[in-house]
Design an enzyme around this catalytic site. Structure first.
Site, short mmCIF file in Angstrom:
data_model
loop_
_atom_site.label_atom_id
_atom_site.label_comp_id
_atom_site.label_asym_id
_atom_site.label_seq_id
_atom_site.Cartn_x
_atom_site.Cartn_y
_atom_site.Cartn_z
N GLU A 165 0.92 -1.12 0.05
CA GLU A 165 0.22 -0.01 -0.06
C GLU A 165 0.71 1.24 0.08
O GLU A 165 1.82 1.26 0.70
CB GLU A 165 -0.91 -0.05 1.23
N GLU A 248 -9.32 9.28 6.47
CA GLU A 248 -9.13 8.26 7.72
C GLU A 248 -9.40 9.19 8.98
O GLU A 248 -8.56 9.93 9.28
CB GLU A 248 -7.85 7.60 7.84
#
Length: 386
Positions: A165, A248
């Site tokens: 990622e 997030e």
């Protein structure tokens, strides 16, 4: 501050539940005909999503997802024509752990939910460029990051956890930090970044943290992919599977917005290209014929099917050069007005027979020196130009 280790964040959720002479009077008259279609999406109502893993599509090419994977508190996103807003973000979680969620918009495949017409997964060494543009809207009184995620895997994965990622932190507030530890700095895409590397236990993570908030940016995703490859976190034969942009949040977050998002992946590397699973490859040629005057232009775009199978329903993707903007279009819907745009067929011209072609056109404005787009795709597959 402590390093948080989270379980693949938005990937764990399924396991838990389920376009880079004066105009004539006739052309000006043409611009006023009612047959012209405006270069915006047809009017549509915003879509409210409060389901934990609910999603919808925008621009007929991207997926917006709520993705509330890390909390039971209520969260809702409102998908707009060009992005989304986090309209409700109840609750909080400790800032030394995983975030509450990852509300986001993406191109590619996320747990078998693939965005319409995507050509991902695609081998890294088969990619020529991956232009993207993002515009964020930030708020106060919350703890969060604005995270742009790029996922890589040794296989053309459309489900499950990817091996690597890449996170681009456009902004962060409060005592939160990336996975792992800082390992230096790098200049990528003409910007300076603090680099963090680590693992969350299931995949490797490399994070590029902006020293100050970036509200909007146009860049090539491959600049960051190349960084991962050069650091041994991916290989040229690996696959780019998904490109995502969102937030997030750890505490609150209502009002956070992705105002616009665009993503395209153009073939042109040295390796083999892989068509979408189950989708036959398309052979095509695009002829782009502009008529330019100071500050403005019109253009005719001819899309030829050079393959042996018909194309039913077409989307032509291209990146408008900097300073150009579409003001109106005909024989296709062209969205958005700037950046990486997509021309979508109408009901009357959706089929391109083998050896046949369809044409559309649009009018626009430009600043500086006029330039033509240099790459085009038809339903996600790169086309010859000329």
């Amino acid at each position: 501050m402590k390093t948080f280790l989270h379980p693949t964040r938005h990937r764990v959720r399924r396991r838990l539940g389920a376009l880079r002479t004066a105009a004539t009077a006739a052309l000006l008259a043409l611009g006023s005909l009612t047959a012209l279609v405006t270069a915006t999406e047809p009017a549509r109502a915003d879509t409210l999503i409060c389901d934990q893993y609910g999603s919808t599509t925008i621009q007929d090419r991207y997926v917006v997802q709520n993705n509330r994977w890390g909390t039971s508190a209520t969260q809702c996103v409102t998908a707009t024509a060009t992005g989304f807003e986090l309209t409700r973000a109840d609750g909080s979680v400790p800032t030394n752990g995983a975030p509450k969620s990852y509300p986001s918009v993406y191109n590619g495949c996320h747990y078998t939910n693939c965005s319409p017409g995507t050509n991902l997964p695609m081998r890294i060494d088969a990619i020529g460029s991956a232009p993207s543009a993002i515009s964020y809207g930030y708020v106060g009184g919350a703890v969060y990051n604005a995270s742009y995620d790029i996922w890589l895997d040794p296989t053309p994965r459309t489900d499950g956890v990817n091996r690597t990622e890449i996170m681009i932190w456009f902004h962060r507030t409060g005592p939160v930090q990336p996975i792992g530890s800082p390992t230096g700095t790098a200049t990528v895409g003409g910007r300076a970044w603090e680099v963090w590397t680590g693992s969350n236990g299931t995949n490797d993570v490399i994070s590029f943290v902006a020293p100050s908030a970036i509200s909007s940016w146009r860049f090539d995703v491959m600049d960051f992919v190349d960084q991962a490859v050069s650091r041994g976190l991916a290989g040229p034969s690996w696959y780019l599977t998904s490109i995502q942009a969102g937030f997030e949040p750890w505490q609150n977050g209502a009002g956070l917005r992705v105002d616009s998002f665009s993503s395209a992946v153009h073939a042109g590397g040295t390796g083999p290209t892989d068509p979408d699973p189950g989708t036959p490859a398309t052979a095509c040629r695009v002829t782009y014929t502009p008529n330019v005057w100071p500050g403005g232009f019109t253009t005719d775009v001819k899309v030829a099917n050079t393959g042996s199978a018909p194309v039913d329903g077409w989307r032509v993707g291209f990146a408008l050069p900097a300073g150009q903007s579409v003001t109106q279009a005909w024989n296709a819907t062209v969205t958005p007005a700037t950046g990486t745009v997509t021309a979508t067929s109408t009901a009357s011209n959706a089929r391109i027979a083998p050896g046949g072609s369809q044409s559309f056109g649009f009018q626009g404005t430009y600043a500086g020196t006029f330039a033509r787009p240099d790459r085009f795709t038809l339903n996600g597959t790169a086309c010859a130009v000329g």
